[in-house]
Structure formats: C-alpha cells, structure tokens
Design a protein around this motif. Sequence first.
Motif, PDB file in Angstrom:
ATOM      1  N   LEU A 139      -3.444  -8.327  -2.156  1.00  0.00           N
ATOM      2  CA  LEU A 139      -2.434  -7.842  -3.097  1.00  0.00           C
ATOM      3  C   LEU A 139      -2.381  -6.318  -3.136  1.00  0.00           C
ATOM      4  CD1 LEU A 139      -2.937 -10.393  -5.996  1.00  0.00           C
ATOM      5  CD2 LEU A 139      -1.002 -10.258  -4.416  1.00  0.00           C
ATOM      6  N   ASP A 140      -3.536  -5.666  -3.056  1.00  0.00           N
ATOM      7  CA  ASP A 140      -3.562  -4.201  -3.006  1.00  0.00           C
ATOM      8  C   ASP A 140      -2.780  -3.688  -1.801  1.00  0.00           C
ATOM      9  OD1 ASP A 140      -5.084  -4.117  -5.294  1.00  0.00           O
ATOM     10  OD2 ASP A 140      -6.976  -3.684  -4.252  1.00  0.00           O
ATOM     11  N   ARG A 141      -3.036  -4.262  -0.627  1.00  0.00           N
ATOM     12  CA  ARG A 141      -2.316  -3.842   0.589  1.00  0.00           C
ATOM     13  C   ARG A 141      -0.825  -4.129   0.473  1.00  0.00           C
ATOM     14  NH1 ARG A 141      -6.259  -6.674   3.371  1.00  0.00           N
ATOM     15  NH2 ARG A 141      -4.666  -8.116   4.067  1.00  0.00           N
ATOM     16  N   PHE A 142      -0.487  -5.305  -0.052  1.00  0.00           N
ATOM     17  CA  PHE A 142       0.909  -5.701  -0.187  1.00  0.00           C
ATOM     18  C   PHE A 142       1.681  -4.711  -1.070  1.00  0.00           C
ATOM     19  CE2 PHE A 142       4.172  -7.881  -2.718  1.00  0.00           C
ATOM     20  CZ  PHE A 142       5.005  -8.331  -1.713  1.00  0.00           C
ATOM     21  N   PHE A 143       1.131  -4.429  -2.259  1.00  0.00           N
ATOM     22  CA  PHE A 143       1.854  -3.568  -3.188  1.00  0.00           C
ATOM     23  C   PHE A 143       1.836  -2.105  -2.750  1.00  0.00           C
ATOM     24  CE2 PHE A 143       1.426  -7.250  -6.046  1.00  0.00           C
ATOM     25  CZ  PHE A 143       2.772  -7.417  -6.327  1.00  0.00           C
ATOM     26  N   MET A 144       0.771  -1.639  -2.107  1.00  0.00           N
ATOM     27  CA  MET A 144       0.761  -0.264  -1.592  1.00  0.00           C
ATOM     28  C   MET A 144       1.802  -0.111  -0.479  1.00  0.00           C
ATOM     29  SD  MET A 144      -1.115   1.662  -3.339  1.00  0.00           S
ATOM     30  CE  MET A 144      -1.274   3.101  -2.316  1.00  0.00           C
ATOM     31  N   SER A 145       1.919  -1.099   0.373  1.00  0.00           N
ATOM     32  CA  SER A 145       2.945  -1.059   1.427  1.00  0.00           C
ATOM     33  C   SER A 145       4.338  -1.050   0.824  1.00  0.00           C
ATOM     34  CB  SER A 145       2.802  -2.263   2.356  1.00  0.00           C
ATOM     35  OG  SER A 145       1.606  -2.203   3.051  1.00  0.00           O
ATOM     36  N   ARG A 146       4.522  -1.842  -0.199  1.00  0.00           N
ATOM     37  CA  ARG A 146       5.826  -1.913  -0.875  1.00  0.00           C
ATOM     38  C   ARG A 146       6.188  -0.568  -1.508  1.00  0.00           C
ATOM     39  NH1 ARG A 146       9.525  -5.235  -3.416  1.00  0.00           N
ATOM     40  NH2 ARG A 146       9.872  -4.787  -5.611  1.00  0.00           N
ATOM     41  N   ILE A 147       5.219   0.051  -2.170  1.00  0.00           N
ATOM     42  CA  ILE A 147       5.453   1.361  -2.784  1.00  0.00           C
ATOM     43  C   ILE A 147       5.772   2.398  -1.722  1.00  0.00           C
ATOM     44  CG2 ILE A 147       4.315   3.257  -4.026  1.00  0.00           C
ATOM     45  CD1 ILE A 147       2.775   1.010  -5.573  1.00  0.00           C
ATOM     46  N   ALA A 148       5.010   2.393  -0.629  1.00  0.00           N
ATOM     47  CA  ALA A 148       5.229   3.364   0.446  1.00  0.00           C
ATOM     48  C   ALA A 148       6.612   3.202   1.067  1.00  0.00           C
ATOM     49  CB  ALA A 148       4.142   3.222   1.513  1.00  0.00           C
ATOM     50  N   LEU A 149       7.023   1.968   1.294  1.00  0.00           N
ATOM     51  CA  LEU A 149       8.352   1.737   1.881  1.00  0.00           C
ATOM     52  C   LEU A 149       9.466   2.193   0.948  1.00  0.00           C
ATOM     53  CD1 LEU A 149       7.871  -1.705   3.628  1.00  0.00           C
ATOM     54  CD2 LEU A 149       8.249   0.520   4.703  1.00  0.00           C
ATOM     55  N   ARG A 150       9.308   1.937  -0.342  1.00  0.00           N
ATOM     56  CA  ARG A 150      10.335   2.393  -1.301  1.00  0.00           C
ATOM     57  C   ARG A 150      10.388   3.919  -1.353  1.00  0.00           C
ATOM     58  NH1 ARG A 150      11.777  -1.139  -6.243  1.00  0.00           N
ATOM     59  NH2 ARG A 150      13.139   0.645  -6.359  1.00  0.00           N
ATOM     60  N   PHE A 151       9.222   4.541  -1.292  1.00  0.00           N
ATOM     61  CA  PHE A 151       9.134   6.000  -1.280  1.00  0.00           C
ATOM     62  C   PHE A 151       9.858   6.562  -0.056  1.00  0.00           C
ATOM     63  CE2 PHE A 151       6.850   9.802   0.157  1.00  0.00           C
ATOM     64  CZ  PHE A 151       6.935  10.607  -0.963  1.00  0.00           C
ATOM     65  N   LEU A 152       9.545   6.029   1.120  1.00  0.00           N
ATOM     66  CA  LEU A 152      10.183   6.511   2.351  1.00  0.00           C
ATOM     67  C   LEU A 152      11.681   6.235   2.364  1.00  0.00           C
ATOM     68  CD1 LEU A 152       7.509   5.478   4.989  1.00  0.00           C
ATOM     69  CD2 LEU A 152       8.096   7.797   4.247  1.00  0.00           C
ATOM     70  N   ALA A 153      12.072   5.057   1.927  1.00  0.00           N
ATOM     71  CA  ALA A 153      13.499   4.719   1.905  1.00  0.00           C
ATOM     72  C   ALA A 153      14.258   5.627   0.942  1.00  0.00           C
ATOM     73  CB  ALA A 153      13.694   3.256   1.518  1.00  0.00           C
ATOM     74  N   GLY A 154      13.668   5.894  -0.208  1.00  0.00           N
ATOM     75  CA  GLY A 154      14.316   6.784  -1.175  1.00  0.00           C
ATOM     76  C   GLY A 154      14.501   8.186  -0.623  1.00  0.00           C
ATOM     77  N   HIS A 155      13.489   8.705   0.062  1.00  0.00           N
ATOM     78  CA  HIS A 155      13.607  10.032   0.657  1.00  0.00           C
ATOM     79  C   HIS A 155      14.624  10.033   1.802  1.00  0.00           C
ATOM     80  CE1 HIS A 155      10.232  11.338  -1.716  1.00  0.00           C
ATOM     81  NE2 HIS A 155      10.433  12.563  -1.276  1.00  0.00           N
ATOM     82  N   HIS A 156      14.640   8.963   2.589  1.00  0.00           N
ATOM     83  CA  HIS A 156      15.608   8.881   3.682  1.00  0.00           C
ATOM     84  C   HIS A 156      17.038   8.923   3.140  1.00  0.00           C
ATOM     85  CE1 HIS A 156      17.547   7.660   7.387  1.00  0.00           C
ATOM     86  NE2 HIS A 156      18.193   6.751   6.680  1.00  0.00           N
ATOM     87  N   VAL A 157      17.302   8.146   2.115  1.00  0.00           N
ATOM     88  CA  VAL A 157      18.646   8.110   1.522  1.00  0.00           C
ATOM     89  C   VAL A 157      19.010   9.484   0.955  1.00  0.00           C
ATOM     90  CG1 VAL A 157      20.022   7.139  -0.367  1.00  0.00           C
ATOM     91  CG2 VAL A 157      18.652   5.631   1.089  1.00  0.00           C
ATOM     92  N   ALA A 158      18.070  10.107   0.228  1.00  0.00           N
ATOM     93  CA  ALA A 158      18.343  11.418  -0.364  1.00  0.00           C
ATOM     94  C   ALA A 158      18.597  12.470   0.716  1.00  0.00           C
ATOM     95  CB  ALA A 158      17.180  11.844  -1.258  1.00  0.00           C
ATOM     96  N   LEU A 159      17.823  12.437   1.794  1.00  0.00           N
ATOM     97  CA  LEU A 159      18.037  13.393   2.889  1.00  0.00           C
ATOM     98  C   LEU A 159      19.389  13.173   3.555  1.00  0.00           C
ATOM     99  CD1 LEU A 159      14.478  13.400   4.442  1.00  0.00           C
ATOM    100  CD2 LEU A 159      15.679  15.410   3.560  1.00  0.00           C
ATOM    101  N   HIS A 160      19.740  11.919   3.745  1.00  0.00           N
ATOM    102  CA  HIS A 160      21.030  11.602   4.362  1.00  0.00           C
ATOM    103  C   HIS A 160      22.181  12.074   3.475  1.00  0.00           C
ATOM    104  CE1 HIS A 160      23.939   9.545   6.846  1.00  0.00           C
ATOM    105  NE2 HIS A 160      24.420   8.961   5.766  1.00  0.00           N
ATOM    106  N   GLU A 161      22.068  11.836   2.171  1.00  0.00           N
ATOM    107  CA  GLU A 161      23.126  12.273   1.249  1.00  0.00           C
ATOM    108  C   GLU A 161      23.253  13.787   1.247  1.00  0.00           C
ATOM    109  OE1 GLU A 161      21.942  10.473  -2.421  1.00  0.00           O
ATOM    110  OE2 GLU A 161      22.940   8.572  -1.954  1.00  0.00           O
ATOM    111  N   GLN A 162      22.129  14.484   1.287  1.00  0.00           N
ATOM    112  CA  GLN A 162      22.182  15.946   1.299  1.00  0.00           C
ATOM    113  C   GLN A 162      22.762  16.457   2.620  1.00  0.00           C
ATOM    114  OE1 GLN A 162      18.569  18.246   1.428  1.00  0.00           O
ATOM    115  NE2 GLN A 162      19.466  19.809   0.115  1.00  0.00           N
ATOM    116  N   ALA A 163      22.451  15.789   3.712  1.00  0.00           N
ATOM    117  CA  ALA A 163      22.957  16.220   5.021  1.00  0.00           C
ATOM    118  C   ALA A 163      24.479  16.124   5.099  1.00  0.00           C
ATOM    119  CB  ALA A 163      22.320  15.387   6.126  1.00  0.00           C
TER     120      ALA A 163
END
Length: 88
Positions: free
Chosen positions: A37-61
């Motif tokens: 469960l620790d690995r599952f939720f840490m992976s989930r948090i990391a993916l949401r973090f990366l996806a959020g930054h990707h979207v924000a960078l794309h919008e700014q670009a």
Amino acid sequence: HAAVVPAVAKGVEEYKRGLVALGVSESELSDSLQEFLDRFFMSRIALRFLAGHHVALHEQALQPPEQRASDRVGLVYTRCSPLQVVRD
C-alpha cells in the motif's frame, strides 16, 4: 479519483478475509500488505504530481512569453539550462 481509495480499502479487506480464511495470520499479512500500500499510494502521488506539472507547463507554453506570470511552474524553473547546470 475520489473512488480509488474506498475501492482499494474494500479490496484490501476482501483480500485479508480470504487469506485469514486460508490460515494466514494477520501479523504475517500486515507487513507485506503495508509495504504494498505504501508503494501504491506513493506511486499514485508521484504520478499526480508529474501530471499536474506537465499540464501546467503545457498551458504556460501556449502563452506568449510576455504574458507569462513567472519563470517557474510549480517546482520547475522554466529557464533552467541543463548544460549551464552541468558546467557550473
């Protein structure tokens, strides 16, 4: 997204009941399940973090440089030069 945590909790409870019925002790199950469960939720948090930054960078670009509010998007410094970082 909101349904993931309750679905995982339900799945964990069903899994635990099934293994206990087979004779596996709760203490044996607890450590490995917690690790999963620790690995599952840490992976989930990391993916949401990366996806959020990707979207924000794309919008700014998509904005003209003079309309951009900052040189940063979240934790990303958009004017970073990896070559310059390596040279420094």
